[in-house]
Enzyme design. Structure first.
Site, PDB file in Angstrom:
ATOM      1  N   ASN A   1       6.277   1.538   6.000  1.00  0.00           N
ATOM      2  CA  ASN A   1       5.928   1.197   4.611  1.00  0.00           C
ATOM      3  C   ASN A   1       6.773   2.066   3.665  1.00  0.00           C
ATOM      4  O   ASN A   1       6.267   2.774   2.804  1.00  0.00           O
ATOM      5  CB  ASN A   1       4.423   1.380   4.362  1.00  0.00           C
ATOM      6  CG  ASN A   1       4.009   0.754   3.041  1.00  0.00           C
ATOM      7  OD1 ASN A   1       3.310   1.333   2.239  1.00  0.00           O
ATOM      8  ND2 ASN A   1       4.479  -0.451   2.785  1.00  0.00           N
TER       9      ASN A   1
ATOM     10  N   GLU B   1      11.065   4.796  -1.967  1.00  0.00           N
ATOM     11  CA  GLU B   1      12.237   5.602  -2.367  1.00  0.00           C
ATOM     12  C   GLU B   1      12.151   7.049  -1.864  1.00  0.00           C
ATOM     13  O   GLU B   1      13.166   7.690  -1.641  1.00  0.00           O
ATOM     14  CB  GLU B   1      12.373   5.617  -3.901  1.00  0.00           C
ATOM     15  CG  GLU B   1      12.838   4.298  -4.506  1.00  0.00           C
ATOM     16  CD  GLU B   1      14.202   3.860  -3.985  1.00  0.00           C
ATOM     17  OE1 GLU B   1      15.084   4.725  -3.788  1.00  0.00           O
ATOM     18  OE2 GLU B   1      14.372   2.654  -3.761  1.00  0.00           O
TER      19      GLU B   1
ATOM     20  N   HIS C   1      10.980   8.107   1.059  1.00  0.00           N
ATOM     21  CA  HIS C   1      11.515   8.150   2.429  1.00  0.00           C
ATOM     22  C   HIS C   1      13.038   8.014   2.405  1.00  0.00           C
ATOM     23  O   HIS C   1      13.740   8.685   3.165  1.00  0.00           O
ATOM     24  CB  HIS C   1      10.959   6.982   3.264  1.00  0.00           C
ATOM     25  CG  HIS C   1       9.484   7.017   3.489  1.00  0.00           C
ATOM     26  ND1 HIS C   1       8.617   6.142   2.887  1.00  0.00           N
ATOM     27  CD2 HIS C   1       8.726   7.819   4.276  1.00  0.00           C
ATOM     28  CE1 HIS C   1       7.388   6.386   3.299  1.00  0.00           C
ATOM     29  NE2 HIS C   1       7.422   7.408   4.128  1.00  0.00           N
TER      30      HIS C   1
ATOM     31  N   LYS D   1       5.956  16.527  -0.260  1.00  0.00           N
ATOM     32  CA  LYS D   1       4.687  15.991  -0.756  1.00  0.00           C
ATOM     33  C   LYS D   1       3.562  16.337   0.227  1.00  0.00           C
ATOM     34  O   LYS D   1       2.457  16.657  -0.182  1.00  0.00           O
ATOM     35  CB  LYS D   1       4.747  14.477  -0.978  1.00  0.00           C
ATOM     36  CG  LYS D   1       3.504  14.002  -1.730  1.00  0.00           C
ATOM     37  CD  LYS D   1       3.521  12.572  -2.034  1.00  0.00           C
ATOM     38  CE  LYS D   1       3.013  11.727  -0.919  1.00  0.00           C
ATOM     39  NZ  LYS D   1       1.581  11.891  -0.601  1.00  0.00           N
TER      40      LYS D   1
ATOM     41  N   LEU E   1       5.511   9.421  -5.202  1.00  0.00           N
ATOM     42  CA  LEU E   1       5.546   8.186  -4.422  1.00  0.00           C
ATOM     43  C   LEU E   1       4.816   8.416  -3.091  1.00  0.00           C
ATOM     44  O   LEU E   1       4.944   9.463  -2.474  1.00  0.00           O
ATOM     45  CB  LEU E   1       6.991   7.745  -4.165  1.00  0.00           C
ATOM     46  CG  LEU E   1       7.819   7.389  -5.396  1.00  0.00           C
ATOM     47  CD1 LEU E   1       9.084   6.629  -4.975  1.00  0.00           C
ATOM     48  CD2 LEU E   1       7.044   6.545  -6.408  1.00  0.00           C
TER      49      LEU E   1
END
Ligand code: PAF
Length: 278
Positions: A28, A31, A33, A146, A181
């Site tokens: 899934n 940006e 990744h 993150k 994100l």
């Protein structure tokens, strides 16, 4: 891009390379990744991504079954990002028998914050990361900041097992409004999506007042929790921690120690996490 589904095919293909750079994912892709892939590319002689939704890191009530599986668009994105090899094993390939050997990270790192609210999460993460490392045998692996606690635990695991892998942290990619994100942002309704940035804003605000010299950490944390709750969130934690070990800073740490503010909160049914280094 070469797509392989088995460990045997992966190993056979990678024999021609000396220095694989690896980005593990659960698919899934967004940006964030792709930024990790871009960061990995110059670090190795072949860039390998994996897509594997790892059952071991989900609690029974969590979203393993509904976790978005977006194979075609993931492949197109990785190809466009210049990824060389995609390793996409199925569960039978990676866990052909119940995975009874597991990697248990130390409780002081793994049972706090995310690990407190998601017991066993880091056992699942460490176990699959160790196994993916054994399959890919990378020289470098890139993990997003993150998932700050995940990055720290993987770093420590690699260090303590003396794995010959350099762990590199990738900065968090954000939407123009500042929202970090995340694959789970896809669960948000339109109104929740507009609200979702408030978690980042609360953490950023906390980081800003600390930078400006505030020392009343417990009060600031409580205020941040209260203001998100008042907006309809269910916060799990919004805390200030030492970057070095994710423990609460002592008053003397506030003078020189590098800090990070971390938070996790639910908006509607979606749980989001974010952090800012101070
Ligand atoms: O960060 C993730 O997407 C996952 O935790 C990881 C590292 C791919 C392990 O399943």
């Amino acid at each position: 891009m070469k797509i392989v589904h088995t460990i045997t095919e992966l190993r056979a293909h990678l024999t021609q390379f000396k220095h694989p750079a690896f980005v593990p994912t659960m698919g899934n892709l967004h940006e964030g990744h792709l930024a990790l892939i871009a960061q990995a590319k110059p670090l190795g002689d072949v860039t390998v991504a994996s897509i594997f939704v790892n059952r071991l890191q989900f609690l029974p009530h969590e979203d393993f079954d509904t976790y978005p599986r977006t194979w075609d668009s993931d492949c197109a994105k990785l190809q466009a990002a210049g990824c060389d090899v995609l390793f996409a094993p199925n569960e039978q390939e990676l866990y052909p028998e119940p995975q009874t050997f597991k990697v248990h990270p130390p409780t002081e790192l793994a049972d706090i914050l995310e690990g407190f609210f998601r017991p066993g999460f880091f056992v699942g993460v460490c176990t699959v990361v160790m196994k993916l490392f054994a399959c890919v045998q990378p020289r470098v692996a890139v993990f997003g900041k993150k998932d700050y606690q995940q990055l720290m635990i993987v770093r420590r695991m690699v260090q303590q097992f003396a794995l010959p892998i350099e762990i590199v942290g990738g900065e968090t990619t954000r939407a123009p409004n500042g929202l970090a994100l995340s694959s789970r942002n896809g669960y948000l309704s339109e109104s929740e999506r507009a609200e979702a940035v408030q978690l980042s804003m609360a953490l950023k605000g906390l980081a800003a007042v600390l930078k400006a010299g505030a020392t009343d950490i417990a009060v600031l944390e409580a205020q941040a929790m209260k203001s998100l709750t008042a907006r309809g969130w269910q916060p799990n934690y919004l805390v200030v921690r030492r970057r070095s070990d994710l423990q609460a800073p002592t008053p003397s740490d506030l003078l020189g120690e590098a800090l990070v503010v971390l938070g996790a909160a639910k908006i509607g049914a979606t749980r989001l996490i974010d952090n800012f280094e101070v």
